[in-house]
Scaffold this motif. Structure first.
Motif, PDB file in Angstrom:
ATOM      1  N   ASP A 122      -6.775  -3.674  -4.043  1.00 36.68           N
ATOM      2  CA  ASP A 122      -6.869  -4.550  -2.878  1.00 36.68           C
ATOM      3  C   ASP A 122      -5.441  -4.996  -2.525  1.00 36.68           C
ATOM      4  OD1 ASP A 122      -7.103  -6.679  -1.113  1.00 36.68           O
ATOM      5  OD2 ASP A 122      -8.806  -7.599  -2.136  1.00 36.68           O
ATOM      6  N   SER A 173      -6.415  -6.227  -8.040  1.00 38.25           N
ATOM      7  CA  SER A 173      -7.720  -6.522  -7.462  1.00 38.25           C
ATOM      8  C   SER A 173      -8.303  -7.813  -7.999  1.00 38.25           C
ATOM      9  CB  SER A 173      -8.706  -5.377  -7.740  1.00 38.25           C
ATOM     10  OG  SER A 173      -9.980  -5.680  -7.211  1.00 38.25           O
ATOM     11  N   SER A 212     -11.617  -8.237  -7.105  1.00 37.85           N
ATOM     12  CA  SER A 212     -12.996  -7.931  -6.724  1.00 37.85           C
ATOM     13  C   SER A 212     -13.808  -7.285  -7.833  1.00 37.85           C
ATOM     14  CB  SER A 212     -13.001  -7.004  -5.487  1.00 37.85           C
ATOM     15  OG  SER A 212     -12.312  -7.606  -4.411  1.00 37.85           O
ATOM     16  N   GLN A 237       0.828  -1.204   0.000  1.00 33.41           N
ATOM     17  CA  GLN A 237       0.000   0.000   0.000  1.00 33.41           C
ATOM     18  C   GLN A 237       0.865   1.257   0.000  1.00 33.41           C
ATOM     19  OE1 GLN A 237      -2.637   0.321   3.349  1.00 33.41           O
ATOM     20  NE2 GLN A 237      -3.512   2.274   2.682  1.00 33.41           N
ATOM     21  N   TYR A 274      -9.143   1.651  -5.469  1.00 34.23           N
ATOM     22  CA  TYR A 274      -9.653   0.486  -6.194  1.00 34.23           C
ATOM     23  C   TYR A 274      -8.647  -0.665  -6.204  1.00 34.23           C
ATOM     24  CZ  TYR A 274     -12.910   4.079  -7.533  1.00 34.23           C
ATOM     25  OH  TYR A 274     -13.836   5.099  -7.483  1.00 34.23           O
ATOM     26  N   ASN A 301      -4.212  -6.718  -0.110  1.00 34.62           N
ATOM     27  CA  ASN A 301      -4.080  -8.120   0.271  1.00 34.62           C
ATOM     28  C   ASN A 301      -4.026  -9.020  -0.963  1.00 34.62           C
ATOM     29  OD1 ASN A 301      -4.116  -8.066   3.245  1.00 34.62           O
ATOM     30  ND2 ASN A 301      -6.150  -7.209   2.977  1.00 34.62           N
ATOM     31  N   TYR A 302      -4.834  -8.675  -1.972  1.00 39.01           N
ATOM     32  CA  TYR A 302      -4.793  -9.432  -3.218  1.00 39.01           C
ATOM     33  C   TYR A 302      -3.420  -9.299  -3.879  1.00 39.01           C
ATOM     34  CZ  TYR A 302      -5.581 -10.931  -8.005  1.00 39.01           C
ATOM     35  OH  TYR A 302      -5.456 -11.565  -9.218  1.00 39.01           O
ATOM     36  N   GLN A 326     -10.865 -13.455  -5.959  1.00 37.54           N
ATOM     37  CA  GLN A 326      -9.949 -12.816  -5.016  1.00 37.54           C
ATOM     38  C   GLN A 326      -8.750 -13.701  -4.689  1.00 37.54           C
ATOM     39  OE1 GLN A 326     -12.912 -11.981  -1.922  1.00 37.54           O
ATOM     40  NE2 GLN A 326     -12.746  -9.800  -2.409  1.00 37.54           N
ATOM     41  N   ASP A 331      -3.417   0.632 -10.074  1.00 40.65           N
ATOM     42  CA  ASP A 331      -3.456  -0.785 -10.451  1.00 40.65           C
ATOM     43  C   ASP A 331      -2.549  -1.029 -11.639  1.00 40.65           C
ATOM     44  OD1 ASP A 331      -4.154  -3.430 -10.756  1.00 40.65           O
ATOM     45  OD2 ASP A 331      -6.269  -3.077 -11.170  1.00 40.65           O
TER      46      ASP A 331
END
Length: 511
Positions: free
Chosen positions: A381, A256, A258, A76, A379, A383-384, A267, A187
């Protein structure tokens, strides 16, 4: 009436089975799926006891512990830092310390240098550049330096054998020539660059004590959106130096799982795109032979994808991911940096999320008619992306410590085929295949070879046969019904990707 018909069918079957000299008593019954239909697509034919069912290779405890270090919070932070540079267009400004691709690459160089320090000099950090002329048609409105920021780890056993991780750090808007306005590129493709930094951070203290057997390059490349400039620069540099690149792992849009249409499995799934024969740089007659003998789905790129599938399956309890191998070079009318390696004659695959979000990709950040557009960090993720990072770390570290992919794997076209004369040996007429391979030069990592084979309709290997260190073997399976490959198994248990068999005349190898 139905019972009479069923009885008649059974009676006919019994008559056929007991027909003297033709049929034997059969206890076969088709297997059925949950929908009640026969499993016609399960690739269970041909039945064979040759070898043993393939079990995905396992991963050592030390490597599994490395995977657990991939940190979503650091991912992140990296993505946010790159987004904060406003635009990272390849032709954007280079004078500001806070905006443009110049500021982004300076930060990447500083960050990689700091992360590499625990390697005690084993990691070599550099920023090679070249001057790219303006090319308006591809989104380069002005001339600019194209700079890659990369880390090289020299292999301790076979330093010329090299595996390359790439993720582009440039970004774009709808108008690809707009090098001034914001293009956050969270992304696409700060997500992949965040994985690159995690790879450097996690491997630095490891390689200080135990360098990999083969070399590794981890590169954040520029110019992807305008024409794969940075990756082509890297691939051609390696080719011109006669570096034996046996794999490129290119991550692009891995932020992502999701996106719509959503399924919870997404996911925990990453797509790998593997090119077919259209990207082989072999002579046309050889490509024709590959297709004619049914090996068109067995290119080095697809074998690299199968390798990632298998090692991930053996460590899925830690990666928490599935790998979907797609038999295409890339997505519909799309491309990526792995193509630079494919065109240079190197195996290359693309990692990307299972469903792309076109509202937040290649867009001008805005709200229009109540719809939010733009590749913004909210947008992504984290963790992904971390899970995708684990798959990359697992694959890259495992393959760099396995033996090299074998070469010169062939089969005899005269054995297991029609007789050519009255003197053709009788055992040549059996449904068998005779395989040959070259063991020179001897790989110091090698323990033994194994043949892997699968039914023609299966994507992944079904069986494996340990053939020791010999250079030839015969298997009682028709070459028309299965695909045969060869891979090397190391003394540490790690296995190389497989290589396909190319038909040759037997006189070149003897009988």
């Amino acid at each position: 009436m139905r019972s009479l018909l069923d009885f008649a069918g059974l009676l006919c079957t019994a008559i056929l089975i007991f027909r003297p000299g033709v049929f034997a008593l059969s206890d076969y019954s088709p297997t059925f799926g949950s929908n009640g239909f026969a499993n016609w697509g399960s690739a269970t034919w041909p039945p064979s006891s040759v070898g043993v069912p393939l079990v995905p290779q396992t991963t050592d405890h030390e490597t599994l512990e490395l995977l657990k270090q991939v940190d979503p919070k650091r991912i992140q932070s990296t993505i946010q830092t790159l987004v904060n540079f406003g635009t990272r267009h390849t032709a954007s400004g280079t004078m500001s310390r806070t905006r443009g691709i110049g500021a982004a690459r300076k930060w990447l160089l500083s960050e990689m240098t700091e992360l590499a320090k625990p390697s005690n000099g084993v990691m070599n950090v550099s920023m090679p550049c070249y001057f790219q002329a303006a090319q308006a048609s591809s989104g380069m409105p002005i001339e600019a330096d194209v700079c890659n920021v990369q880390v090289e780890i020299k292999g301790a056993v076979d330093s010329n054998r090299t595996y390359v991780y790439t993720g582009h750090y440039d970004s774009r808007r709808l108008n690809n020539s707009n090098n001034m306005d914001d293009a956050p590129g969270a992304d696409d493709n700060a997500s992949a660059v965040s994985i690159a930094l995690e790879l450097v951070r996690i491997l630095a203290p490891v390689v200080a004590k135990n360098p990999p057997a083969a070399s590794i390059i981890i590169a954040a490349v520029a110019g992807e959106e305008q024409g794969l400039y940075g990756s082509n620069f890297l691939a051609q540099t390696l080719k011109n130096a006669s570096v034996n690149v046996q794999g490129n792992f290119n991550d692009d849009i891995v932020g992502s799982g999701s996106n719509a249409p959503f399924d919870p499995q997404n996911q925990h799934t990453v797509r790998i795109f593997g090119a077919g024969t259209d990207y082989l740089t072999l002579p046309a007659r050889v490509i024709t032979e590959i297709i004619a003998t049914g090996y068109q789905d067995d290119t080095p790129a697809r074998h690299l994808g199968r390798y990632v599938q298998e090692v991930n399956a053996g460590a899925a309890s830690v990666t928490d991911m599935d790998v979907a191998l797609i038999y295409k070079p890339d997505r519909f009318h799309r491309g990526g940096d792995h193509e630079s390696f494919l065109k240079a004659g190197f195996p290359g695959i693309r990692f990307t999320e299972p469903q792309e979000d076109f509202y937040h990709q290649h867009q001008d950040p805005r709200t229009q008619d109540g719809v939010i557009y733009g590749d913004e960090i909210e947008y992504v993720d984290f963790n992904y992306t971390a899970r995708v990072g684990r798959v990359n770390l697992l694959s890259l570290w495992s393959i760099a410590n396995a033996p090299a992919t074998p070469s010169n794997f062939t089969f005899d076209v005269n054995i297991g085929f029609l007789a050519s004369s009255l003197t053709t040996p009788a055992d040549y007429l059996d449904n068998i295949i005779k395989l040959y391979w070259n063991t020179d030069p001897v790989d110091p990592l090698l323990d033994y070879y194994e043949i892997v084979w699968r039914p023609m309709s299966s994507q992944q290997w079904a069986h494996t046969v340990n053939v020791g260190t010999q250079t030839t073997t015969r298997l009682p399976i028709s070459k028309d019904n299965a695909v045969f490959e060869l891979r090397a198994v190391g003394k540490n248990g790690k296995k190389s990707p497989a290589t396909y068999a190319l038909a040759v005349e037997s006189e070149y190898f003897g009988s």
